[in-house]
Design a protein around this motif. Sequence first.
Motif, PDB file in Angstrom:
ATOM      1  N   LEU B  23       0.824  -1.207   0.000  1.00  0.00           N
ATOM      2  CA  LEU B  23       0.000   0.000   0.000  1.00  0.00           C
ATOM      3  C   LEU B  23       0.861   1.262   0.000  1.00  0.00           C
ATOM      4  CD1 LEU B  23      -2.895  -1.050   2.411  1.00  0.00           C
ATOM      5  CD2 LEU B  23      -2.919  -0.937  -0.090  1.00  0.00           C
ATOM      6  N   GLU B  27       0.844   4.074  -2.773  1.00  0.00           N
ATOM      7  CA  GLU B  27       0.613   5.473  -2.383  1.00  0.00           C
ATOM      8  C   GLU B  27       1.642   6.378  -3.070  1.00  0.00           C
ATOM      9  OE1 GLU B  27      -1.751   6.132   0.233  1.00  0.00           O
ATOM     10  OE2 GLU B  27      -1.525   8.294  -0.011  1.00  0.00           O
ATOM     11  N   PRO B  43      -4.274   4.730  -1.780  1.00  0.00           N
ATOM     12  CA  PRO B  43      -4.831   3.889  -0.714  1.00  0.00           C
ATOM     13  C   PRO B  43      -5.414   4.729   0.418  1.00  0.00           C
ATOM     14  CG  PRO B  43      -2.759   2.976  -1.452  1.00  0.00           C
ATOM     15  CD  PRO B  43      -2.945   4.273  -2.182  1.00  0.00           C
ATOM     16  N   SER B  44      -4.762   5.841   0.723  1.00  0.00           N
ATOM     17  CA  SER B  44      -5.282   6.665   1.817  1.00  0.00           C
ATOM     18  C   SER B  44      -6.650   7.258   1.451  1.00  0.00           C
ATOM     19  CB  SER B  44      -4.289   7.774   2.153  1.00  0.00           C
ATOM     20  OG  SER B  44      -4.013   8.527   0.987  1.00  0.00           O
ATOM     21  N   THR B  46      -8.817   5.847  -0.577  1.00  0.00           N
ATOM     22  CA  THR B  46      -9.763   4.728  -0.490  1.00  0.00           C
ATOM     23  C   THR B  46     -10.200   4.549   0.958  1.00  0.00           C
ATOM     24  OG1 THR B  46      -8.690   3.626  -2.343  1.00  0.00           O
ATOM     25  CG2 THR B  46     -10.072   2.249  -0.922  1.00  0.00           C
ATOM     26  N   PHE B  47      -9.211   4.620   1.824  1.00  0.00           N
ATOM     27  CA  PHE B  47      -9.494   4.458   3.251  1.00  0.00           C
ATOM     28  C   PHE B  47     -10.457   5.544   3.731  1.00  0.00           C
ATOM     29  CE2 PHE B  47      -8.389   4.890   7.787  1.00  0.00           C
ATOM     30  CZ  PHE B  47      -8.642   3.586   8.181  1.00  0.00           C
ATOM     31  N   LEU B  48     -10.189   6.792   3.272  1.00  0.00           N
ATOM     32  CA  LEU B  48     -11.031   7.913   3.696  1.00  0.00           C
ATOM     33  C   LEU B  48     -12.424   7.859   3.065  1.00  0.00           C
ATOM     34  CD1 LEU B  48      -8.381  10.784   3.624  1.00  0.00           C
ATOM     35  CD2 LEU B  48      -9.415   9.696   5.639  1.00  0.00           C
ATOM     36  N   PHE B  50     -14.385   5.314   3.022  1.00  0.00           N
ATOM     37  CA  PHE B  50     -15.316   4.431   3.744  1.00  0.00           C
ATOM     38  C   PHE B  50     -16.453   5.179   4.444  1.00  0.00           C
ATOM     39  CE2 PHE B  50     -12.141   1.077   3.159  1.00  0.00           C
ATOM     40  CZ  PHE B  50     -12.973   0.008   2.891  1.00  0.00           C
ATOM     41  N   ALA B 227     -13.261   1.323  -2.294  1.00  0.00           N
ATOM     42  CA  ALA B 227     -13.671   1.012  -0.918  1.00  0.00           C
ATOM     43  C   ALA B 227     -14.701  -0.119  -0.932  1.00  0.00           C
ATOM     44  CB  ALA B 227     -14.253   2.249  -0.243  1.00  0.00           C
ATOM     45  N   VAL B 230     -13.022  -3.372  -1.691  1.00  0.00           N
ATOM     46  CA  VAL B 230     -12.354  -3.894  -0.495  1.00  0.00           C
ATOM     47  C   VAL B 230     -13.359  -4.646   0.380  1.00  0.00           C
ATOM     48  CG1 VAL B 230     -11.235  -3.238   1.684  1.00  0.00           C
ATOM     49  CG2 VAL B 230     -10.473  -2.210  -0.455  1.00  0.00           C
TER      50      VAL B 230
END
Lengths: 268, 253
Positions: B23, B27, B43-44, B46-48, B50, B227, B230
Motif C-alpha cells: 500500500l 501510495e 490507498p489513503s 480509499t481508506f477515507l 469508507f 472502498a 475492499v
Amino acid sequence: MADILEISEVSKTYDLDGENPVQALDRVTLDVAEGEFVSVIGPSGCGKSTLFNIVGGLIAQYEGSVRIDGRAVDGAHRDVGVVFQEESTFPWRTTLDNVAFPLEVQGMGKPERDERARKFVSLVGLEGFENHYPAQLSGGMKQRTAVARTLAYEPRIMLLDEPFGALDEQTRMLLGDKMLEIWAALNQTMLLITHNITEAVQLSDRVVVMSFRPGKIKEVISIDLPRPRSSEVISTPKFGEYVGRLWTLLREEASRGMVEAEAELAAR
Amino acid sequence: MTGSFRLSKSPVLVGGIGLAIFLCVLEIAVETGMVMELVVPRPSDTFLAFPPVQEDMDLVGNFFVTLGMTAASTAIALSIGVPFGYFLYRNRRYGIAYEGWLAAAFAAPTVLLYPLFLVIFGRTYLTLIMMGFIPGAIPIVIQTRQGLLGVSQTLLNVGRSFNVSEREMFWKIQLPSAVPTIFTGIRIGVMYTLVNIVAIEYLIDFGGLGRIVSEMYFRFDTPGTYASIVAVILVSVFFYWGFGRIEKWLRPV
Ligand SMILES: Nc1ncnc2c1ncn2[C@@H]1O[C@H](COP(=O)(O)OP(=O)(O)OP(=O)(O)O)[C@@H](O)[C@H]1O
Ligand SMILES: [Mg+2]
C-alpha cells in the motif's frame, strides 16, 4: 487342541484386464489350532497378503474353503482381526480414538471404550501418546497403534501382516517380545506374516514357508523351543539350527523370485 | 530469539506487513504520477472513502447482504453438491459419464444467463442465490467424487474387517478421508459464488455490495469504488477463514 481355522485347497488368480492373469495362491491348505502362533514366511509377491485377505473375508472370489470352528467363512468374520501391511491408522484420529474405533462402531459408550482402549494402548507401550495424531508418531508407533486397535476388537484370531516390517532389527526383536507377552496374556490365535527368519523362529509354534509364484506351501516347520520365550533364545544353538534350515529353504525361493522379477523387468 | 523467528511464527503479521508495504508503494506511485489517479486512487483516499460510502449507501449493511447471499448459496451448493458427488462416486458409470460435462459446465460463464434467471425469479434475492449456487455447486460435486475415489483401499479394508455398517463407513472413514479434497472444492466454489453474486448485483443494480460498486462507478467516485471492492474482498476473506476453521475442526491434522 481343536483346530480353530481350517484353510483348504485355497487358490486365487487375479485377473485385472482379462489378459494377464496372475496366480497368487495355488491350493494352499493349512490348519491352525486354537491358541497357536503360526508365522508365514516367503518371498515378496508369493501371495501371503492375499491369503490373509481371504481369511479376513476381504476377498470374496477364490477357490477352496476357509472354515472357522468348522463353519465356512463368508465375508469379514467377527472372530478375525487383521493388522494390515500398509499404513492403516486413521490420520484424523488420535491414538486413543484410533484404538477405540472398533469399540465405537460396536456402539460402546465413550467412557467405557476410552477406558478399554487405554488398556490396549499401554499393552503396546504407547502410554503418554494417547492424544497424539498419527502424523506425530514414528512409523513403528503407528504400526503399534494399528496392532492395539485390532487387539481392542478382541478377535479370537489375529492376522498380522508384517506389522513390524519397516522397523530396525533391535526394535523389532523387542516388539517381538511384546507380541509374545500379549499373546500369552490374551490367549489368541496368531498368524504373522514376516520376512524375517529370526522373528519367525523367535515367536512361532510353526513356521509356514511359502514358495514363489504360484504361492504354495513349500514346507511347515514346527519350532520345538521351550516357552515362555524371549529374544534371548536367539543365542541358543537350537535356534541357530532352525534359522539355518529356514534360510536354506528360503534361499532357493528368494533367488528364483529375483530371477523372475528381473526377467519381468527386462521384458518391459 | 531473533525477529525473523517471531515473524515466521505469525503468518498474519507477515501478511499484514506485506500488505502495508504494498500500500505504501502504491501510495507513492500514485503520488508521483507513475499510476494514474483516475484508475487507481491513493490507498489513503480509499481508506477515507469508507465513511462517506457508509453514510450514503450503508456499506456495512450491504456487506452483510452479500455475505448472507453467499452463505445461502453455499449452503444450497453443499447440501446438493456433496450428496450428488457421493452419487457419482457410488455409480461409477454416471460418474465417468458426467465428469466431463461437469468440468465443461464449470468453465461456462453462467453469469451470462442472468436475463433468464430474471425472467424466472424476477429482480429478487432468489435470483442472486440461484445464480450463486450454480458455479458454487459444480466444484463441490467434482471434488467430493474425487475425494471419495481417493480414499485408501487399506482404510476401507480396516472398516470392513471391523464389520462396520455402510453408514458408518461413510461417516467415519470415507467422509473424513475425503475432507481435504472436498474442502478444496468448497473454497473454489465459494469464491465463484461470491464473484457471481457480486457480478449479478452489479448488472441488475440490486442487492448488496455489487450494487454499491456499480453506483460508485457511475458517479466516477474511484475511491468509493475501491472502498466497496475492499468490502467484497473482506467477504471472501471471511469465507476463506471460516471454512479453514471448519476444516481444521473436522480434520485436526
Ligand atoms: N489387487 C490385486 N490385483 C492384481 N494383482 C494382485 C493384487 N494383489 C496382489 N496381486 C498380485 O498377487 C501376487 C501376490 O501378492 P501379495 O500381495 O499377496 O504378495 P505378498 O506375499 O504379500 O508380498 P509382499 O511380501 O511383498 O507383501 C503378486 O504377484 C501381486 O502382483
Ligand atoms: Mg504382503
